[in-house]
Motif scaffolding. Sequence first.
Motif, PDB file in Angstrom:
ATOM      1  N   ASP A  36      49.508  47.353  41.197  1.00 43.44           N
ATOM      2  CA  ASP A  36      48.172  47.298  40.616  1.00 43.44           C
ATOM      3  C   ASP A  36      47.186  47.951  41.561  1.00 43.44           C
ATOM      4  OD1 ASP A  36      48.988  45.897  38.381  1.00 43.44           O
ATOM      5  OD2 ASP A  36      48.585  43.943  39.284  1.00 43.44           O
ATOM      6  N   LEU A  37      46.281  48.738  41.001  1.00 42.40           N
ATOM      7  CA  LEU A  37      45.185  49.301  41.775  1.00 42.40           C
ATOM      8  C   LEU A  37      43.957  48.438  41.514  1.00 42.40           C
ATOM      9  CD1 LEU A  37      44.405  53.003  42.330  1.00 42.40           C
ATOM     10  CD2 LEU A  37      42.565  51.391  41.947  1.00 42.40           C
ATOM     11  N   LEU A  38      43.274  48.037  42.562  1.00 39.47           N
ATOM     12  CA  LEU A  38      42.161  47.094  42.442  1.00 39.47           C
ATOM     13  C   LEU A  38      40.821  47.798  42.595  1.00 39.47           C
ATOM     14  CD1 LEU A  38      43.646  44.204  44.622  1.00 39.47           C
ATOM     15  CD2 LEU A  38      43.763  44.483  42.148  1.00 39.47           C
ATOM     16  N   VAL A  39      39.917  47.504  41.673  1.00 40.23           N
ATOM     17  CA  VAL A  39      38.539  47.986  41.786  1.00 40.23           C
ATOM     18  C   VAL A  39      37.624  46.772  41.656  1.00 40.23           C
ATOM     19  CG1 VAL A  39      39.092  50.260  40.822  1.00 40.23           C
ATOM     20  CG2 VAL A  39      38.296  48.430  39.300  1.00 40.23           C
ATOM     21  N   PRO A  40      36.425  46.837  42.227  1.00 37.48           N
ATOM     22  CA  PRO A  40      35.511  45.697  42.110  1.00 37.48           C
ATOM     23  C   PRO A  40      35.238  45.337  40.650  1.00 37.48           C
ATOM     24  CG  PRO A  40      34.730  47.238  43.768  1.00 37.48           C
ATOM     25  CD  PRO A  40      35.869  47.914  43.063  1.00 37.48           C
ATOM     26  N   ARG A  41      35.195  44.046  40.393  1.00 41.37           N
ATOM     27  CA  ARG A  41      34.915  43.591  39.029  1.00 41.37           C
ATOM     28  C   ARG A  41      33.524  44.042  38.575  1.00 41.37           C
ATOM     29  NH1 ARG A  41      36.084  37.350  37.143  1.00 41.37           N
ATOM     30  NH2 ARG A  41      35.574  37.573  34.922  1.00 41.37           N
ATOM     31  N   SER A  42      32.639  44.262  39.561  1.00 44.92           N
ATOM     32  CA  SER A  42      31.294  44.737  39.220  1.00 44.92           C
ATOM     33  C   SER A  42      31.323  46.154  38.666  1.00 44.92           C
ATOM     34  CB  SER A  42      30.392  44.690  40.457  1.00 44.92           C
ATOM     35  OG  SER A  42      30.936  45.487  41.508  1.00 44.92           O
ATOM     36  N   VAL A  43      32.370  46.928  38.990  1.00 40.64           N
ATOM     37  CA  VAL A  43      32.529  48.271  38.439  1.00 40.64           C
ATOM     38  C   VAL A  43      33.046  48.201  37.017  1.00 40.64           C
ATOM     39  CG1 VAL A  43      33.782  50.454  38.664  1.00 40.64           C
ATOM     40  CG2 VAL A  43      32.860  49.326  40.694  1.00 40.64           C
ATOM     41  N   TRP A  44      34.034  47.339  36.796  1.00 40.16           N
ATOM     42  CA  TRP A  44      34.583  47.161  35.448  1.00 40.16           C
ATOM     43  C   TRP A  44      35.141  45.762  35.293  1.00 40.16           C
ATOM     44  CZ3 TRP A  44      40.027  48.650  33.527  1.00 40.16           C
ATOM     45  CH2 TRP A  44      40.130  48.415  32.142  1.00 40.16           C
ATOM     46  N   ASP A  45      34.534  45.021  34.385  1.00 39.84           N
ATOM     47  CA  ASP A  45      35.044  43.696  34.013  1.00 39.84           C
ATOM     48  C   ASP A  45      35.642  43.835  32.619  1.00 39.84           C
ATOM     49  OD1 ASP A  45      35.573  41.109  33.281  1.00 39.84           O
ATOM     50  OD2 ASP A  45      33.654  40.315  33.984  1.00 39.84           O
ATOM     51  N   PRO A  46      36.980  43.798  32.490  1.00 34.24           N
ATOM     52  CA  PRO A  46      37.605  44.025  31.188  1.00 34.24           C
ATOM     53  C   PRO A  46      37.527  42.820  30.259  1.00 34.24           C
ATOM     54  CG  PRO A  46      39.284  43.543  32.810  1.00 34.24           C
ATOM     55  CD  PRO A  46      37.983  43.592  33.556  1.00 34.24           C
ATOM     56  N   THR A  47      36.984  41.703  30.742  1.00 35.28           N
ATOM     57  CA  THR A  47      36.882  40.518  29.893  1.00 35.28           C
ATOM     58  C   THR A  47      35.954  40.806  28.730  1.00 35.28           C
ATOM     59  OG1 THR A  47      37.119  39.144  31.857  1.00 35.28           O
ATOM     60  CG2 THR A  47      36.364  38.058  29.845  1.00 35.28           C
ATOM     61  N   PRO A  48      36.409  40.638  27.482  1.00 36.02           N
ATOM     62  CA  PRO A  48      35.534  40.940  26.344  1.00 36.02           C
ATOM     63  C   PRO A  48      34.363  39.987  26.269  1.00 36.02           C
ATOM     64  CG  PRO A  48      37.578  39.901  25.600  1.00 36.02           C
ATOM     65  CD  PRO A  48      37.752  40.189  27.065  1.00 36.02           C
ATOM     66  N   THR A  49      33.204  40.541  25.925  1.00 34.75           N
ATOM     67  CA  THR A  49      32.035  39.706  25.740  1.00 34.75           C
ATOM     68  C   THR A  49      32.160  38.915  24.446  1.00 34.75           C
ATOM     69  OG1 THR A  49      30.844  41.395  24.489  1.00 34.75           O
ATOM     70  CG2 THR A  49      30.645  41.473  26.895  1.00 34.75           C
ATOM     71  N   ARG A  50      31.285  37.935  24.263  1.00 34.25           N
ATOM     72  CA  ARG A  50      31.332  37.122  23.045  1.00 34.25           C
ATOM     73  C   ARG A  50      31.170  38.003  21.818  1.00 34.25           C
ATOM     74  NH1 ARG A  50      27.836  31.726  22.859  1.00 34.25           N
ATOM     75  NH2 ARG A  50      29.371  31.349  24.493  1.00 34.25           N
ATOM     76  N   GLN A  51      30.277  39.023  21.890  1.00 39.70           N
ATOM     77  CA  GLN A  51      30.085  39.914  20.755  1.00 39.70           C
ATOM     78  C   GLN A  51      31.357  40.673  20.444  1.00 39.70           C
ATOM     79  OE1 GLN A  51      26.655  42.301  21.813  1.00 39.70           O
ATOM     80  NE2 GLN A  51      25.419  41.264  20.266  1.00 39.70           N
ATOM     81  N   GLU A  52      32.045  41.171  21.500  1.00 36.38           N
ATOM     82  CA  GLU A  52      33.277  41.940  21.310  1.00 36.38           C
ATOM     83  C   GLU A  52      34.376  41.063  20.728  1.00 36.38           C
ATOM     84  OE1 GLU A  52      32.932  45.273  24.863  1.00 36.38           O
ATOM     85  OE2 GLU A  52      33.669  43.262  25.333  1.00 36.38           O
ATOM     86  N   LYS A  53      34.434  39.802  21.139  1.00 37.50           N
ATOM     87  CA  LYS A  53      35.463  38.900  20.630  1.00 37.50           C
ATOM     88  C   LYS A  53      35.323  38.673  19.126  1.00 37.50           C
ATOM     89  CE  LYS A  53      36.349  36.184  24.828  1.00 37.50           C
ATOM     90  NZ  LYS A  53      36.217  34.866  25.462  1.00 37.50           N
ATOM     91  N   HIS A  54      34.072  38.702  18.652  1.00 37.85           N
ATOM     92  CA  HIS A  54      33.820  38.395  17.251  1.00 37.85           C
ATOM     93  C   HIS A  54      33.543  39.663  16.423  1.00 37.85           C
ATOM     94  CE1 HIS A  54      33.125  34.500  19.224  1.00 37.85           C
ATOM     95  NE2 HIS A  54      33.575  33.992  18.100  1.00 37.85           N
ATOM     96  N   ALA A  55      33.782  40.828  17.042  1.00 38.77           N
ATOM     97  CA  ALA A  55      33.514  42.082  16.324  1.00 38.77           C
ATOM     98  C   ALA A  55      34.558  42.290  15.236  1.00 38.77           C
ATOM     99  CB  ALA A  55      33.535  43.241  17.313  1.00 38.77           C
TER     100      ALA A  55
END
Length: 395
Positions: A376-395
């Motif tokens: 795994d290559l690690l990048v700061p979560r502040s650069v990319w957080d892949p966790t879907p937002t509430r809006q994305e979850k319900h899209a």
Amino acid sequence: MPAVAAARAPEVTLRGSQTAIPCLFMRGGTSRGPFFDARLLPADPDRRDAVLLAALGSPDPRQIDGIGGAHPLTSKIGMVRPSTQAGIDLEWTFAQVQPDGDTVDTSANCGNMLAAVLPFAVETGMVVPAGDRTTARVLTRNTGMVAEITVATPADPSGTPHITYEGAARIDGVPGTAAPVEIAFLDTAGSVTGALLPTGRARDTVEAPGLGPVDVTLIDNGQPLVIVEAARLGATGYESPDGIDADQALKARVEALRLVCGKAMGLGDVSERNYPKMTLVAPPRDGGTLSTRSLIPRVCHRSIGVLAAVTAATACVIEGTVARDVAAGVPGAEPTVSVEHPSGEFSVTLGLDPADPQRVTRSALLRTARLLMAGDLLVPRSVWDPTPTRQEKHA
């Protein structure tokens, strides 16, 4: 053709304050860098580019906070996915990052990194080999170019074919030997500029500041290239890469010429682009066809890029080019052009159109590749957080 699997690679995960992205770190030809399953990266280009910059540690001359190698040849990235297009097995996107730059260039191609595409696909299960040799047709999304790539996939003790990196193939610029990666480029003319000779001429005379009139060949057979006789710029064409990098006056002349030629090739202002590449040529002196020194675009290549070699070789068979003037003869319907470079030589076999001997329809060459690291290559979560937002979850 091989079986191309549609199964998705392992997912991106979170590891504390960082995002972990499955990655294979690979050498392709004389370059190396991380390879990703393109389907796992952000769909938004800006977010994806932020991830790639963080992965390599740019902008920073040492790339100390990433896995870049502090040189353009080791600041490259491959992104691969199975293709849904008829007649195409894999699609890949090449990305060039400069150590001290903050942009990601996906407009050009890299034939060295291309050598690692099929090994990556086999390693990740995208391609399932079915015999001792596996061939796949690969589309370069950057330029629309198609290549057929063949790798060795012998059976393991259980009888299952697998990718192997052991072999007797040798390429200048890489120590030792390895299994061959055969690459055949199909009709690569005008990969970026839209025409083999963007100005419609084999030779142009351009005016560059401080240089006066300079004869050049502006050509694109997989890589936009400016070919100029080294002597015209006050060089011999046999300098070491370190010697060229240290010669600020020579590099200033080369860059001034590059900016003028970029406009002449229809590329506009190329001051912030990685192309056209500059190739200084001279007569061969080690039994080859042509001696070259290639700048990419402001650092001298330790050898020569695959597509730069293909394009320089093509110029050797076209009447009236600057390269043709200084090259040794290249007779035959399928001539093999030996392109000399600082680390040795690079042979390119050209297929010519019988009806038009100056039209190249196929370019065949040999490279090698090797898997260097997997994980795994690690990048700061502040650069990319892949966790879907509430809006994305319900899209």
